[in-house]
Design an enzyme around this catalytic site. Sequence first.
Site, short mmCIF file in Angstrom:
data_model
loop_
_atom_site.label_atom_id
_atom_site.label_comp_id
_atom_site.label_asym_id
_atom_site.label_seq_id
_atom_site.Cartn_x
_atom_site.Cartn_y
_atom_site.Cartn_z
N THR A 125 0.87 -1.19 0.00
CA THR A 125 0.00 0.00 0.00
C THR A 125 0.91 1.25 0.00
OG1 THR A 125 -0.28 -0.20 2.42
CG2 THR A 125 -2.06 -1.04 1.04
N LYS B 37 3.95 -6.50 4.44
CA LYS B 37 3.74 -5.11 4.05
C LYS B 37 3.36 -4.30 5.28
CE LYS B 37 0.18 -3.35 3.30
NZ LYS B 37 -0.72 -2.49 4.17
N THR C 126 -2.76 -2.49 10.15
CA THR C 126 -2.71 -3.35 8.94
C THR C 126 -1.31 -3.74 8.56
OG1 THR C 126 -4.77 -2.69 8.02
CG2 THR C 126 -3.35 -3.79 6.54
N GLU D 144 5.84 4.63 7.38
CA GLU D 144 5.44 5.85 6.67
C GLU D 144 6.28 7.04 7.11
OE1 GLU D 144 0.80 4.76 5.62
OE2 GLU D 144 1.22 5.87 7.45
N ASN E 161 -0.47 10.96 5.98
CA ASN E 161 -1.71 10.60 6.69
C ASN E 161 -2.70 11.73 6.84
OD1 ASN E 161 -1.50 7.74 7.36
ND2 ASN E 161 0.47 8.43 8.17
N SER F 107 -7.43 11.18 -0.32
CA SER F 107 -7.63 12.00 -1.52
C SER F 107 -6.56 11.72 -2.57
CB SER F 107 -7.67 13.47 -1.14
OG SER F 107 -6.68 13.78 -0.21
#
Lengths: 468, 468
Positions: free
Chosen positions: A191, A217, A237, A331, A463, A468
């Site tokens: 992702t 992942k 996740t 991230e 985040n 969007s």
Amino acid sequence: MSRLVFKRFSSTITIKSTPSKAHHHQPIPSSSFPSGFILTGLHAGVKKKAGVLDVGVILSTSERPTSAAACFTRNAFKAAPVIISEQILGENAGRARAVVVNSGCANAVTGAQGIEDAWAMAKETDALLPQNSSSQHSTTSQTLVLSTGVIGQNLPISKILSAIRSQRDEKQQTLGNDFGSWERAAKAFMTTDTFPKLRARRFSINGVEYRMAGMDKGAGMIHPDMGPPALGPLHATLLGCIMTDAAISPRSLQRALTYAVERSFNSISVDGDMSTNDTILLLANGAAAEKNGVRLEEIDEETDKEAFEVFKKELTDFTVDLAKLVVRDGEGATKFVTVTVKGAPTYEDAHRVASRISTSALVKTALYGEDANWGRVLAATGSVPLSSPLHPNKVSVTFMPSDGTTPLPVLVNGEPEKVDEKRASEILSLEDFEILVDLGGGEGAEAAQYWTCDFSYEYVRINGDYRS
Amino acid sequence: MSRLVFKRFSSTITIKSTPSKAHHHQPIPSSSFPSGFILTGLHAGVKKKAGVLDVGVILSTSERPTSAAACFTRNAFKAAPVIISEQILGENAGRARAVVVNSGCANAVTGAQGIEDAWAMAKETDALLPQNSSSQHSTTSQTLVLSTGVIGQNLPISKILSAIRSQRDEKQQTLGNDFGSWERAAKAFMTTDTFPKLRARRFSINGVEYRMAGMDKGAGMIHPDMGPPALGPLHATLLGCIMTDAAISPRSLQRALTYAVERSFNSISVDGDMSTNDTILLLANGAAAEKNGVRLEEIDEETDKEAFEVFKKELTDFTVDLAKLVVRDGEGATKFVTVTVKGAPTYEDAHRVASRISTSALVKTALYGEDANWGRVLAATGSVPLSSPLHPNKVSVTFMPSDGTTPLPVLVNGEPEKVDEKRASEILSLEDFEILVDLGGGEGAEAAQYWTCDFSYEYVRINGDYRS
């Protein structure tokens, strides 16, 4: 590491760019992958961008029964794929031959339609299994299902089913067991990950060589707390899937996985948030369990404790490798930090303190700022209630560089050291380092490790603007 | 709200500026402040910038005994001022007449020197107390001490003592009871706060009018969990001090404060981190406890339950006001968000779920991004183990605007609504709104509230670079 600077009112914000992590993905010789598995990654169109892989298929082609084990999120809002995979595993008494995964949509909080869609994915994948190889029967399905992505949206199910169905057509079939096939499957898991996470390893039990390979992942909503099936409410996740060609009984496979996950995936944090979809799957197909032409029995803890322990250790080391990759690619992460807590009354105490330090927003922003702010480490440490009282004047904190140079003690037995700030900067400017907290329990005390990353502007960007 | 945009590689980062919060600080009529207290704020030089107030002094000049109550951090690494204030309060059986505070240095993890410095601050402040007014005797001190700032550094103690000592000199004396004096004291509490947090309120018990006023400060390391003295290990740097001219027994004062703090300061989060210094103090000097020229007895829960309940309610409402100010001015905050959880099995369950949602990095970055990502709210909700199992199909989530317009349900009984994204954006672009989570427990179920803010680039900037 490049920096971009811009003016904001009277203050200057320095944006450190996230370092490239592409070098953590390297080719693996095809001979390193376990026998009896074929895989692929497909573009179904869950993700809009043309050609991006978003559906993965993993099949066991072994003629022997394939054992399966899993650890699922303990979140009360379990996603549909979690619910049906848990059900399938239960009904098949720990056997399964296939895995199907999609990224881009989590199929979570999607009601009855979500459950129906997850079943459809499983059934469509069942149809790809070699008919002659199946010594396993199931009234339900032989496929476990994984999904990751946005919560609360329904899957574009017909696109997914048609992608899976394409593998029945010889002309379109891309299933294989070479590096390219494993890599495509790993890519279908991704992702916000910046590189596919794929690893392989070899090990021997009783003179027989086995192989193990797997992918996982992240990269956000990562603070897993997973338990074996039906253990009750948990969270994150994180998705991972590990395949081995060893033969091991379903019961022992589950026990080994539960142990390994606690010390690996349940010991990492990117943002402290736990997901509705976290799942780690482990398939063992026995394809290499042969010696002098004779098929070996399945390893079981009760009948061959020693062999089981070897397998458990290999699996634990492997899951730690895979778990670290998730943190490495967290991230917006610019740092990979090991948090070690020792001298604790119990393993659970050490694990809780390491977890709290690893999730502290103040610690993580200081790591990003390369600031040796050990006061924040200490505040986080002291905020955890322990099973027996902490003695502040026995606690020590040390920054450990990853390059083999001298460690830097910042607190010794509760007293601050006069810190050489230049040396502190040297250590904190490394991409990898360790924070060692000794609670002072001495001999016989317990230790635990956690792996975490820093909190950057890039994390906020990713985040603050995810959907969007 | 202005936005600054700059290019970073191929992606664009939009930096929302933090809105000005200066209007949350307004003049208060001097008649609103409780009688019998004099205050000031001084520049001692703990903070380098000339003229910035960094030491505050609060004295009770009432001829009656002054009751004192406190809630202290449960962090195992209690700062020196916390340790000695707890000791003083214990030795004086809940009486104290003065408070001294410094900002810029937390005097935490500073060993024996830190304890000595905290005592010196208390003793120096004792010397300012009017000799004739003291009907209280103490072998220790009558002053409670507060410190906030960087952990692990020693106080510039001679500068602090000399600032306190200046108040013995009539020419330099600035102690007073007008708005300016209260404001100066409130300013001396500030660290990363952008405005001084000062409030006052009037209330009546049995026909007598009393006043209550107080100040507090944030703005980071804010996730307090405070208990009454000697309750055992907790956490945050939140400091607050409340003064009233009511007369109330030490025991009842402590009971009221413990209740109020649980529902106010222990229900806010800026960054989920708990400090070594968190302290809320409450002084009640009885200066207005007089009716028809007759001195009133101290209110006590056992002798006048009704009066006690009125006081407790007034205090709770007041602490909620003060606590909200801290969130409003949270580091880098652009939003003020109320998280209400209802329909829970117990108050503790509701409080835990509200806390988890309020500390989720994913929820907070979505708030910053004005993204109605209710999936993250749900994932956080589901990650909390409750005292009885959660039924996902009974859970509802609603975004409540603060401007009185129609609420927006996003999840009803576990099923996602078709969300009007335009309407969602309207609500989320407000500075204030509420997230209402109904766990579906129906009649007789429990509720709790939490107040939180968003996670912004500015938060990362402030905390990635705090010490330099």
